[in-house]
Design an enzyme around this catalytic site. Structure first.
Site, PDB file in Angstrom:
ATOM      1  N   ASN A   1       0.870  -1.179   0.000  1.00 27.42           N
ATOM      2  CA  ASN A   1       0.000   0.000   0.000  1.00 27.42           C
ATOM      3  C   ASN A   1       0.906   1.229   0.000  1.00 27.42           C
ATOM      4  OD1 ASN A   1      -1.762   2.066   0.471  1.00 27.42           O
ATOM      5  ND2 ASN A   1      -2.372   1.391   2.532  1.00 27.42           N
TER       6      ASN A   1
ATOM      7  N   LYS B   1       0.075   4.281  -0.226  1.00 28.13           N
ATOM      8  CA  LYS B   1      -0.529   5.465   0.398  1.00 28.13           C
ATOM      9  C   LYS B   1      -0.289   6.687  -0.514  1.00 28.13           C
ATOM     10  CE  LYS B   1      -0.019   3.133   4.760  1.00 28.13           C
ATOM     11  NZ  LYS B   1       0.132   3.183   6.211  1.00 28.13           N
TER      12      LYS B   1
ATOM     13  N   HIS C   1      -9.409   1.347   5.175  1.00 27.94           N
ATOM     14  CA  HIS C   1      -8.117   1.540   5.849  1.00 27.94           C
ATOM     15  C   HIS C   1      -8.289   2.492   7.034  1.00 27.94           C
ATOM     16  CE1 HIS C   1      -3.964   2.536   6.638  1.00 27.94           C
ATOM     17  NE2 HIS C   1      -3.640   1.455   5.941  1.00 27.94           N
TER      18      HIS C   1
ATOM     19  N   GLU D   1      -6.504   4.780   8.156  1.00 30.10           N
ATOM     20  CA  GLU D   1      -6.191   6.198   7.910  1.00 30.10           C
ATOM     21  C   GLU D   1      -7.401   6.911   7.324  1.00 30.10           C
ATOM     22  OE1 GLU D   1      -2.587   5.474   5.709  1.00 30.10           O
ATOM     23  OE2 GLU D   1      -1.581   4.889   7.572  1.00 30.10           O
TER      24      GLU D   1
ATOM     25  N   GLU E   1      -5.110  -4.669  10.701  1.00 33.29           N
ATOM     26  CA  GLU E   1      -4.054  -3.677  10.877  1.00 33.29           C
ATOM     27  C   GLU E   1      -4.302  -2.912  12.177  1.00 33.29           C
ATOM     28  OE1 GLU E   1      -2.137  -2.556   6.892  1.00 33.29           O
ATOM     29  OE2 GLU E   1      -3.917  -1.327   7.063  1.00 33.29           O
TER      30      GLU E   1
ATOM     31  N   GLY F   1       3.107   2.210  10.809  1.00 35.21           N
ATOM     32  CA  GLY F   1       4.122   3.243  10.673  1.00 35.21           C
ATOM     33  C   GLY F   1       4.885   3.540  11.956  1.00 35.21           C
TER      34      GLY F   1
ATOM     35  N   SER G   1       3.757  -2.186  10.264  1.00 36.02           N
ATOM     36  CA  SER G   1       5.204  -2.274  10.516  1.00 36.02           C
ATOM     37  C   SER G   1       5.808  -3.619  10.109  1.00 36.02           C
ATOM     38  CB  SER G   1       5.521  -1.961  11.987  1.00 36.02           C
ATOM     39  OG  SER G   1       5.179  -0.619  12.284  1.00 36.02           O
TER      40      SER G   1
HETATM   41  P1  13P Z   1       3.331   0.322   7.554  1.00 37.12           P
HETATM   42  O1  13P Z   1       3.783  -0.991   6.962  1.00 37.12           O
HETATM   43  O2  13P Z   1       4.067   1.503   7.037  1.00 37.12           O
HETATM   44  O3  13P Z   1       3.252   0.246   9.048  1.00 37.12           O
HETATM   45  O4  13P Z   1       1.810   0.541   7.040  1.00 37.12           O
HETATM   46  C1  13P Z   1       0.899  -0.487   7.168  1.00 37.12           C
HETATM   47  C2  13P Z   1      -0.339  -0.117   6.452  1.00 37.12           C
HETATM   48  O5  13P Z   1      -1.069   0.775   6.856  1.00 37.12           O
HETATM   49  C3  13P Z   1      -0.637  -0.828   5.199  1.00 37.12           C
HETATM   50  O6  13P Z   1      -1.932  -0.566   4.766  1.00 37.12           O
END
Ligand code: 13P
Length: 248
Positions: free
Chosen positions: A11, A13, A94, A96, A164, A170, A209
């Site tokens: 992903n 982003k 997601h 976010e 997640e 992150g 992560s």
């Molecule tokens: P990270 O791997 O950067 O922690 O992000 C995970 C994520 O949100 C994938 O959708």
């Protein structure tokens, strides 16, 4: 139940420009010689068409879609538009977007339904915040998210779920393996409740992560069918070792 291939999805982003097509090519070239793992990349919408052309055997997906097919929704993209650009699936729900765009389970259900109607598959994301984890209610909250965002039309072959934990995204923090196993087992139970025996074959990805150093341990946890990878998917040097760590 037939053993599903591991599914490793990047992903990106809000990262990536045309210059990064070289990264996709490096991943696609490496993945071409190894058909034992399913690999997907979700670039920003602006790159879907270019990535779809150069992706080879890698699936290209969206990061979100609108629930409606067309209309006065400035800045939004429909499932059919993603599909026309070359995406075969999309992430929905997601954390976010749940946080930044205040998306609810009902919103996520509408988006998942739109993907289904457009003939695209879905990666439906669920996960708890740190407060929810600390409250001891993470399993009830996360399985509740899944039940509330899964459309009636859902079928096992159309769906992947991504667990997640919000606090692991992150941050470099990852739940202990026992907690990942417990959550994935609970999600499996919910899938079987909702989809019948076929729910046993839905791949449940872990995200948060994931990196080359922890991928093998995470990917061999029972009921972990793959990974949804953020930061480490942005470079071939860190994404390819995660693909290589997936069980065959
Ligand atoms: P990270 O791997 O950067 O922690 O992000 C995970 C994520 O949100 C994938 O959708």
């Amino acid at each position: 139940m037939t053993q599903q291939k591991s599914y490793i999805v990047g992903n990106w982003k809000m990262n990536g420009t045309q210059a990064d097509i070289a990264i996709l090519k490096a991943i696609a070239d490496a993945a071409a010689s190894d058909m034992t793992v399913d690999v997907g990349i979700c670039p920003p919408a602006t790159l879907i068409a270019a990535f779809a052309q150069g992706a080879g055997g890698i699936g290209v997906g969206g990061q979100d879609c609108h629930a409606k097919a067309t209309g006065a929704h400035t800045g939004c993209v429909s499932a059919a538009m993603l599909k026309e650009a070359g995406a075969t699936f999309s992430i929905v729900g997601h954390s976010e977007r749940r946080a930044d765009q205040h998306e609810t389970d009902a919103d996520v259900l509408g988006k998942a339904q739109a993907l289904h109607e457009a003939g695209m598959s879905a990666i439906l994301c669920v996960g708890e915040t740190l407060d929810e984890r600390d409250s001891g209610n993470a399993i009830a909250i996360v399985t509740g998210q899944l039940a509330a965002s899964l459309p009636d039309s859902a079928s096992a072959d159309w769906l992947s779920v991504a667990y997640e934990p919000v606090w692991a995204i992150g941050t470099g923090r990852v739940p202990v393996s026992e907690d990942i196993a417990a959550m994935h087992a609970a999600l499996r139970g919910t899938l079987v409740d909702l989809l019948g025996a076929a729910g046993a074959s839905v791949r449940i990805l872990y995200g948060g992560s994931v990196n080359p150093g922890n991928a093998q341990e995470i990917l061999t946890i029972p009921d972990v069918g793959g990974a949804l990878v953020g930061g480490a998917s942005l470079k071939a040097e860190t994404f390819l070792p995660i693909i290589q760590a997936a069980p065959r």
